[in-house]
Write a protein that holds these residues in place. Structure first.
Motif, PDB file in Angstrom:
ATOM      1  N   TYR A   1       0.822  -1.213   0.000  1.00 40.34           N
ATOM      2  CA  TYR A   1       0.000   0.000   0.000  1.00 40.34           C
ATOM      3  C   TYR A   1       0.859   1.268   0.000  1.00 40.34           C
ATOM      4  O   TYR A   1       0.366   2.363  -0.298  1.00 40.34           O
ATOM      5  CB  TYR A   1      -0.953   0.001   1.195  1.00 40.34           C
ATOM      6  N   MET A   2       2.149   1.130   0.360  1.00 37.20           N
ATOM      7  CA  MET A   2       3.026   2.296   0.416  1.00 37.20           C
ATOM      8  C   MET A   2       3.593   2.696  -0.949  1.00 37.20           C
ATOM      9  O   MET A   2       4.109   3.803  -1.110  1.00 37.20           O
ATOM     10  CB  MET A   2       4.197   2.036   1.367  1.00 37.20           C
ATOM     11  N   MET A   3       3.515   1.793  -1.908  1.00 37.75           N
ATOM     12  CA  MET A   3       4.186   2.035  -3.177  1.00 37.75           C
ATOM     13  C   MET A   3       3.766   3.338  -3.874  1.00 37.75           C
ATOM     14  O   MET A   3       4.618   4.092  -4.347  1.00 37.75           O
ATOM     15  CB  MET A   3       3.988   0.845  -4.111  1.00 37.75           C
ATOM     16  N   PRO A   4       2.481   3.662  -3.980  1.00 38.62           N
ATOM     17  CA  PRO A   4       2.111   4.889  -4.704  1.00 38.62           C
ATOM     18  C   PRO A   4       2.711   6.161  -4.115  1.00 38.62           C
ATOM     19  O   PRO A   4       3.069   7.077  -4.853  1.00 38.62           O
ATOM     20  CB  PRO A   4       0.577   4.897  -4.613  1.00 38.62           C
ATOM     21  N   SER A   5       2.824   6.219  -2.785  1.00 37.46           N
ATOM     22  CA  SER A   5       3.349   7.440  -2.172  1.00 37.46           C
ATOM     23  C   SER A   5       4.868   7.475  -2.155  1.00 37.46           C
ATOM     24  O   SER A   5       5.478   8.548  -2.147  1.00 37.46           O
ATOM     25  CB  SER A   5       2.807   7.593  -0.748  1.00 37.46           C
ATOM     26  N   TRP A   6       5.510   6.294  -2.168  1.00 36.18           N
ATOM     27  CA  TRP A   6       6.969   6.241  -2.098  1.00 36.18           C
ATOM     28  C   TRP A   6       7.614   6.189  -3.482  1.00 36.18           C
ATOM     29  O   TRP A   6       8.712   6.686  -3.672  1.00 36.18           O
ATOM     30  CB  TRP A   6       7.408   5.023  -1.291  1.00 36.18           C
ATOM     31  N   ARG A   7       6.975   5.510  -4.393  1.00 34.67           N
ATOM     32  CA  ARG A   7       7.565   5.335  -5.722  1.00 34.67           C
ATOM     33  C   ARG A   7       6.582   5.855  -6.771  1.00 34.67           C
ATOM     34  O   ARG A   7       6.214   5.155  -7.706  1.00 34.67           O
ATOM     35  CB  ARG A   7       7.892   3.858  -5.966  1.00 34.67           C
ATOM     36  N   GLY A   8       6.136   7.077  -6.583  1.00 36.23           N
ATOM     37  CA  GLY A   8       5.177   7.669  -7.508  1.00 36.23           C
ATOM     38  C   GLY A   8       5.839   8.200  -8.765  1.00 36.23           C
ATOM     39  O   GLY A   8       7.034   8.022  -9.002  1.00 36.23           O
ATOM     40  N   GLY A   9       5.031   8.847  -9.597  1.00 35.94           N
ATOM     41  CA  GLY A   9       5.553   9.482 -10.801  1.00 35.94           C
ATOM     42  C   GLY A   9       6.114   8.492 -11.793  1.00 35.94           C
ATOM     43  O   GLY A   9       5.621   7.370 -11.949  1.00 35.94           O
ATOM     44  N   ALA A  10       7.184   8.887 -12.455  1.00 33.97           N
ATOM     45  CA  ALA A  10       7.771   8.077 -13.529  1.00 33.97           C
ATOM     46  C   ALA A  10       8.279   6.738 -13.023  1.00 33.97           C
ATOM     47  O   ALA A  10       8.188   5.725 -13.726  1.00 33.97           O
ATOM     48  CB  ALA A  10       8.896   8.851 -14.197  1.00 33.97           C
ATOM     49  N   GLU A  11       8.807   6.700 -11.793  1.00 31.24           N
ATOM     50  CA  GLU A  11       9.375   5.455 -11.272  1.00 31.24           C
ATOM     51  C   GLU A  11       8.302   4.380 -11.127  1.00 31.24           C
ATOM     52  O   GLU A  11       8.467   3.247 -11.596  1.00 31.24           O
ATOM     53  CB  GLU A  11      10.053   5.720  -9.929  1.00 31.24           C
ATOM     54  N   LEU A  12       7.198   4.716 -10.479  1.00 35.64           N
ATOM     55  CA  LEU A  12       6.114   3.755 -10.314  1.00 35.64           C
ATOM     56  C   LEU A  12       5.498   3.398 -11.660  1.00 35.64           C
ATOM     57  O   LEU A  12       5.176   2.226 -11.922  1.00 35.64           O
ATOM     58  CB  LEU A  12       5.046   4.318  -9.378  1.00 35.64           C
ATOM     59  N   GLU A  13       5.345   4.372 -12.528  1.00 34.14           N
ATOM     60  CA  GLU A  13       4.749   4.118 -13.840  1.00 34.14           C
ATOM     61  C   GLU A  13       5.585   3.143 -14.649  1.00 34.14           C
ATOM     62  O   GLU A  13       5.045   2.235 -15.300  1.00 34.14           O
ATOM     63  CB  GLU A  13       4.597   5.443 -14.597  1.00 34.14           C
ATOM     64  N   LEU A  14       6.906   3.282 -14.596  1.00 34.06           N
ATOM     65  CA  LEU A  14       7.778   2.359 -15.323  1.00 34.06           C
ATOM     66  C   LEU A  14       7.684   0.952 -14.743  1.00 34.06           C
ATOM     67  O   LEU A  14       7.670  -0.039 -15.485  1.00 34.06           O
ATOM     68  CB  LEU A  14       9.219   2.853 -15.283  1.00 34.06           C
ATOM     69  N   MET A  15       7.636   0.834 -13.409  1.00 30.54           N
ATOM     70  CA  MET A  15       7.487  -0.482 -12.784  1.00 30.54           C
ATOM     71  C   MET A  15       6.194  -1.151 -13.243  1.00 30.54           C
ATOM     72  O   MET A  15       6.172  -2.340 -13.575  1.00 30.54           O
ATOM     73  CB  MET A  15       7.485  -0.343 -11.255  1.00 30.54           C
ATOM     74  N   GLN A  16       5.115  -0.390 -13.248  1.00 31.34           N
ATOM     75  CA  GLN A  16       3.817  -0.947 -13.646  1.00 31.34           C
ATOM     76  C   GLN A  16       3.799  -1.325 -15.118  1.00 31.34           C
ATOM     77  O   GLN A  16       3.162  -2.315 -15.512  1.00 31.34           O
ATOM     78  CB  GLN A  16       2.711   0.054 -13.318  1.00 31.34           C
ATOM     79  N   LYS A  17       4.513  -0.574 -15.946  1.00 31.10           N
ATOM     80  CA  LYS A  17       4.599  -0.917 -17.367  1.00 31.10           C
ATOM     81  C   LYS A  17       5.375  -2.214 -17.576  1.00 31.10           C
ATOM     82  O   LYS A  17       5.028  -3.023 -18.449  1.00 31.10           O
ATOM     83  CB  LYS A  17       5.260   0.230 -18.142  1.00 31.10           C
ATOM     84  N   ILE A  18       6.407  -2.417 -16.792  1.00 30.22           N
ATOM     85  CA  ILE A  18       7.170  -3.668 -16.880  1.00 30.22           C
ATOM     86  C   ILE A  18       6.279  -4.847 -16.482  1.00 30.22           C
ATOM     87  O   ILE A  18       6.250  -5.883 -17.157  1.00 30.22           O
ATOM     88  CB  ILE A  18       8.419  -3.608 -15.980  1.00 30.22           C
ATOM     89  N   LYS A  19       5.551  -4.693 -15.381  1.00 32.97           N
ATOM     90  CA  LYS A  19       4.633  -5.745 -14.931  1.00 32.97           C
ATOM     91  C   LYS A  19       3.583  -6.028 -16.003  1.00 32.97           C
ATOM     92  O   LYS A  19       3.315  -7.196 -16.333  1.00 32.97           O
ATOM     93  CB  LYS A  19       3.961  -5.316 -13.623  1.00 32.97           C
ATOM     94  N   GLN A  20       2.989  -4.991 -16.567  1.00 32.54           N
ATOM     95  CA  GLN A  20       1.960  -5.151 -17.591  1.00 32.54           C
ATOM     96  C   GLN A  20       2.518  -5.817 -18.837  1.00 32.54           C
ATOM     97  O   GLN A  20       1.856  -6.650 -19.468  1.00 32.54           O
ATOM     98  CB  GLN A  20       1.367  -3.778 -17.947  1.00 32.54           C
ATOM     99  N   SER A  21       3.749  -5.497 -19.186  1.00 31.52           N
ATOM    100  CA  SER A  21       4.360  -6.071 -20.387  1.00 31.52           C
ATOM    101  C   SER A  21       4.683  -7.550 -20.217  1.00 31.52           C
ATOM    102  O   SER A  21       4.429  -8.360 -21.110  1.00 31.52           O
ATOM    103  CB  SER A  21       5.634  -5.292 -20.728  1.00 31.52           C
ATOM    104  N   LEU A  22       5.223  -7.907 -19.056  1.00 32.47           N
ATOM    105  CA  LEU A  22       5.665  -9.294 -18.842  1.00 32.47           C
ATOM    106  C   LEU A  22       4.554 -10.200 -18.305  1.00 32.47           C
ATOM    107  O   LEU A  22       4.612 -11.416 -18.476  1.00 32.47           O
ATOM    108  CB  LEU A  22       6.855  -9.320 -17.875  1.00 32.47           C
ATOM    109  N   ASP A  23       3.576  -9.619 -17.638  1.00 36.08           N
ATOM    110  CA  ASP A  23       2.481 -10.405 -17.054  1.00 36.08           C
ATOM    111  C   ASP A  23       1.174  -9.642 -17.213  1.00 36.08           C
ATOM    112  O   ASP A  23       0.579  -9.167 -16.235  1.00 36.08           O
ATOM    113  CB  ASP A  23       2.780 -10.672 -15.566  1.00 36.08           C
ATOM    114  N   PRO A  24       0.693  -9.495 -18.444  1.00 34.96           N
ATOM    115  CA  PRO A  24      -0.465  -8.631 -18.710  1.00 34.96           C
ATOM    116  C   PRO A  24      -1.751  -9.065 -18.013  1.00 34.96           C
ATOM    117  O   PRO A  24      -2.625  -8.239 -17.767  1.00 34.96           O
ATOM    118  CB  PRO A  24      -0.607  -8.690 -20.237  1.00 34.96           C
TER     119      PRO A  24
END
Length: 475
Positions: free
Chosen positions: A437-460
């Motif tokens: 639950y801490m991820m959005p506030s700690w790793r927001g912006g471009a960093e979180l967005e890139l992580m989520q894109k990697i997850k979506q790409s490898l495990d859609p």
């Protein structure tokens, strides 16, 4: 989904010995080590080889069933525990436990994900080499889980985290492909370093089935001391002294609080503190070098002599035997178990700049005591690299359930201090489902967005360990 048909097809892949369905047999797989997270699963699947893992993943993709990869199940953040819904399978790698090769010339070990760390250490030692990943759970933690969480440990100060040892990986991707990347190369710049994506991904991007790890020369000379120190500032001065004299010899520099020492002595009465002086801070220092006759003892005595002269150290004892060395280390290694025996406990695996450790512990302690009077604050850990396990034990007169109901408030209070000091709320244990639950506030912006894109790409379809690292929004 027709569950009976699904179970039948899984059994066809792994055989009757590779599948557990009875709740009595699956209970330990559905509960974490701390017994905080309890879930359910359709079945526990235990493949024997990588091809079976690939076939299982393909079948689960066809049936839209999520997979919880599990190693030794030693996670402290619920990273390998299924949810309560019970609509997922647990994929245990425990039967994939072969050491495929040790190469003395390359100083490498090739091994499967289910190999227990201690067994890998012993195999390396028998070959005259050293695998310096040293963690409290090394007797049960498995290589796949260690890589998937990028485990740290006592020797990170000198050797780095697990990431530093991984030369190659074999991984089953979310669509059932096998990534054959078990290369023993020290240099390989052909495109993206794909292995790095899976290291520390907590099973959310792929299932690690085997690895090639870089080994080091085995230390032929080791010295250990337990030191009593006035406070953390003096402990950092002691660290500075060792680094000034010979930084290459310093292998571990571990912090124990007075409360932590008292808990271990209470919960393990067979242990006796060899120091006459009681102190607010204790440090376990280990020096090691691969060559014999290198003057480590003299180095220790020289540094401690300076430390006593400058009143940095109040008392110290040097191990005189292997038995005493192990005894001194137990004061550090039994920290987690002694806290578990003392009652309900909340764990915070955080890191801050080394120079900020004292300020962090002072501020975080006050914040927790303000929220929960009588709380037992028991920090300990890897002072040499700034990673502190800021653990909290229930007040002696409190109800464990009441105390655990304050987990989020207490963790948030601790992490607010960590955030202010530009640290990390997850130093080496991973995020799992404890702190996602801490991820959005700690790793927001471009960093979180890139992580989520990697997850979506490898495990859609979000079938690999959903609800870990990121909150699960699919349910």
């Amino acid at each position: 989904m027709d569950t009976n048909s699904f179970i039948h097809d899984l059994t066809a892949i792994v055989g009757t010995q590779g599948i557990l369905i009875n709740p009595k047999d699956t209970k330990s797989y559905n509960t974490d080590w701390r017994e905080i997270f309890r879930g359910n699963s359709i079945a526990v699947i235990r493949p024997q080889n990588t091809q079976e893992v690939a076939n299982i993943v393909k079948l689960c993709a066809q049936r839209n069933v999520a997979i919880i990869p599990q190693g030794g199940n030693t996670s402290l953040v619920g990273g390998a525990t299924p949810p309560k819904q019970g609509n997922q399978i647990v994929l245990s790698l425990s039967r994939m436990n072969k050491i495929r090769n040790i190469d003395k010339i390359d100083s490498t070990i090739t091994l499967e994900a289910g190999v227990i760390l201690e067994e890998a250490q012993n195999a390396a030692k028998n070959a005259g080499l050293y695998l310096p990943i040293v963690i409290s759970s090394q007797g049960s933690a498995q290589i796949g889980g260690i890589i998937a969480t990028n485990a740290g440990g006592n020797n990170t100060l000198r050797y780095g985290n697990t990431r530093e040892f991984v030369l190659g990986l074999e991984v089953v991707t979310a669509d059932g492909q096998i990534l054959h990347n078990l290369r023993r190369l020290r240099k390989d710049n052909t495109g993206y370093a794909l292995k790095q994506i899976f290291i520390g991904s907590e099973g959310t991007l792929g299932i690690i089935t085997a690895a090639v790890l870089h080994l080091h020369p085995y230390p032929r000379s080791t010295e250990v001391a337990l030191c009593a120190v006035p406070d953390l500032d003096h402990a950092l001065k002691l660290l500075h002294l060792f680094n000034n004299h010979n930084p290459a010899a310093l292998q571990a520099f571990e912090y124990i609080s007075q409360k932590g020492m008292d808990l271990v002595l209470k919960q393990f009465p067979e242990l006796k503190c060899p120091l006459e002086t009681k102190a607010p801070v204790y440090i376990v220092v280990e020096l090691a070098l691969p060559a014999q006759g290198n003057g480590l003892r003299e180095l220790f005595e020289t540094v401690l002599e300076h430390a006593f002269e400058e009143e940095i150290v109040l008392d110290a004892v040097l191990a005189e035997s292997e038995t005493q060395r192990q005894s001194l280390w137990r004061f550090r290694e039994e920290q987690a178990e002694s806290q578990k025996r003392a009652g309900a406990n909340i764990k915070n695996d955080v890191s801050v700049p080394i120079s900020s450790v004292h300020e962090f512990i002072t501020r975080a302690t006050k914040a927790c005591e303000d929220l929960c009077p009588g709380i037992q604050v028991v920090p300990f850990g890897h002072l040499g690299d700034g990673n502190i396990h800021f653990n909290l034990v229930q007040p002696s007169n409190d109800n464990g359930n009441d105390f655990m109901s304050k987990s989020h408030d207490l963790m948030d209070a601790v992490c607010a201090v960590v955030y202010d000091l530009e640290g990390s709320f997850s130093a080496e244990h991973g995020i799992g489902q404890l702190k996602n639950y801490m991820m959005p506030s700690w790793r927001g912006g471009a960093e979180l967005e890139l992580m989520q894109k990697i997850k979506q790409s490898l495990d859609p379809r979000n079938l690999l360990n959903p609800g870990k690292i990121f909150p699960d929004t699919s349910t």
